[in-house]
Design an enzyme around this catalytic site. Structure first.
Site, mmCIF file in Angstrom:
data_model
loop_
_atom_site.group_PDB
_atom_site.id
_atom_site.type_symbol
_atom_site.label_atom_id
_atom_site.label_comp_id
_atom_site.label_asym_id
_atom_site.label_seq_id
_atom_site.Cartn_x
_atom_site.Cartn_y
_atom_site.Cartn_z
ATOM 1 N N CYS A 39 -71.231 -0.225 45.943
ATOM 2 C CA CYS A 39 -70.568 -0.998 44.882
ATOM 3 C C CYS A 39 -69.529 -1.954 45.477
ATOM 4 O O CYS A 39 -68.472 -1.521 45.958
ATOM 5 C CB CYS A 39 -69.908 -0.034 43.891
ATOM 6 N N CYS A 42 -66.101 -1.980 43.753
ATOM 7 C CA CYS A 42 -65.377 -0.739 44.086
ATOM 8 C C CYS A 42 -64.610 -0.912 45.387
ATOM 9 O O CYS A 42 -63.458 -0.490 45.513
ATOM 10 C CB CYS A 42 -66.348 0.434 44.217
#
Length: 302
Positions: A39, A42
């Site tokens: 991600c 993230c």
């Protein structure tokens, strides 16, 4: 989370979650970050979360990261559908969704609001509980006129809590009352950023500003000029400063209010500004200051 009917791996995940998240959340605010290695957002958010969590660690904030690929059972319990997803938990319950806070400033502001409403037991909160009665004692001694003793009390408090705005304000005002204006000025020039905008620091700066404007010498000359010409507003203004310099706030307020009564716009509202500065130095919640505000309102709006 109940463990009946769960597999061994799921029971282990629940126990780890209880140990790492639920138990700490009984007294701390736990930031729960659901993320994954693949991600991109993230990875961008991680350093921000880690920095803010470190900055707020002494205020009872803890960061726990949950890899949704490795902790699928825990992610499922929270119904995680997209990442990053960030929650704040206290006493086992989500109290805020922090997902939309993507900058350090946004996250800090949100945490400040949360911490102001919850009984978090961090080091800072415990220190404040210890110093509050000491600050009250220092303020009582200062109000009683024993400035040197008040300086000693507030120095001890600042040693305990170097960034506490009320302690810094109390020490600065005690130093001013003791005639140590240079030290007070140096203290206020080095106030930590977190405390710089606090009303207590503004109060101390107002007290320092009042010492800068109070004229030297006796008030007799100004009193003579006012007696000879009640409309000599410049003399009244200087007289108010002299009265403040010697600590006669009642008489100083009377002179400033009289200037406002005679000409509220005199010298671009200098008398009103000086009065408000005096009230701020005393403390806006002080009963005396409240009484002067009512007198000013009666003149302005009566």
């Amino acid at each position: 989370m109940a463990t009946l009917g769960l597999s061994a791996d799921e029971r282990e995940a629940v126990e780890n979650f209880r140990r790492d998240v639920l138990e700490p959340s009984m007294t701390s605010l736990v930031i729960l970050d659901f993320w994954a290695e693949w991600c991109g957002p993230c990875k961008q958010l991680t350093p921000i979360l880690e920095k803010v969590a470190a900055d707020y660690a002494d205020r009872g904030v803890k960061l726990v990261k949950v890899n949704v690929d490795e902790e699928k059972f825990i992610a499922a319990q929270f119904r995680i559908q997209s990442i990053p997803t960030v929650y704040a938990l206290f006493q086992g319950q989500p109290v805020a969704d922090l997902t939309s806070a993507r900058t350090e400033g946004q996250l800090s502001r949100t945490l400040d609001q949360i911490l102001a409403q919850l009984p978090i037991q961090g080091e800072v909160q415990q220190r404040e509980a210890e110093v509050e009665p000491l600050i009250e004692m220092g303020e009582e001694v200062l109000a009683g006129g024993d400035a040197p003793r008040a300086v000693g009390i507030f120095r001890q408090i600042v040693d305990m809590a170097p960034e506490h705005p009320d302690a810094l304000s109390g020490l600065a005002r005690a130093l001013i009352a003791a005639g140590e204006t240079d030290e007070a000025r140096a203290l206020l020039a080095e106030v930590p950023e977190k405390a710089d905008k606090d009303p207590a620091i503004a109060r101390a700066r107002s007290a320092l500003a009042l010492t800068d404007v109070a004229p030297a010498g006796e008030s007799a000359e100004f009193e003579r000029r006012v007696a000879a010409d009640p409309d000599d507003l410049e003399a009244r203004f200087e007289l108010a400063g002299a009265l403040m310099a010697r600590g006669d706030r009642d008489a100083a307020a009377d002179q400033l209010l009289e200037i406002v009564r005679r000409d509220r716009e005199w010298n671009e509202g200098a008398a009103r500004s000086r009065l408000l500065q005096l009230l701020e130095a005393v403390g806006l919640e002080d009963p005396w200051a409240a009484a002067q505000r009512r007198r000013l309102s009666a003149i302005l709006f009566g």
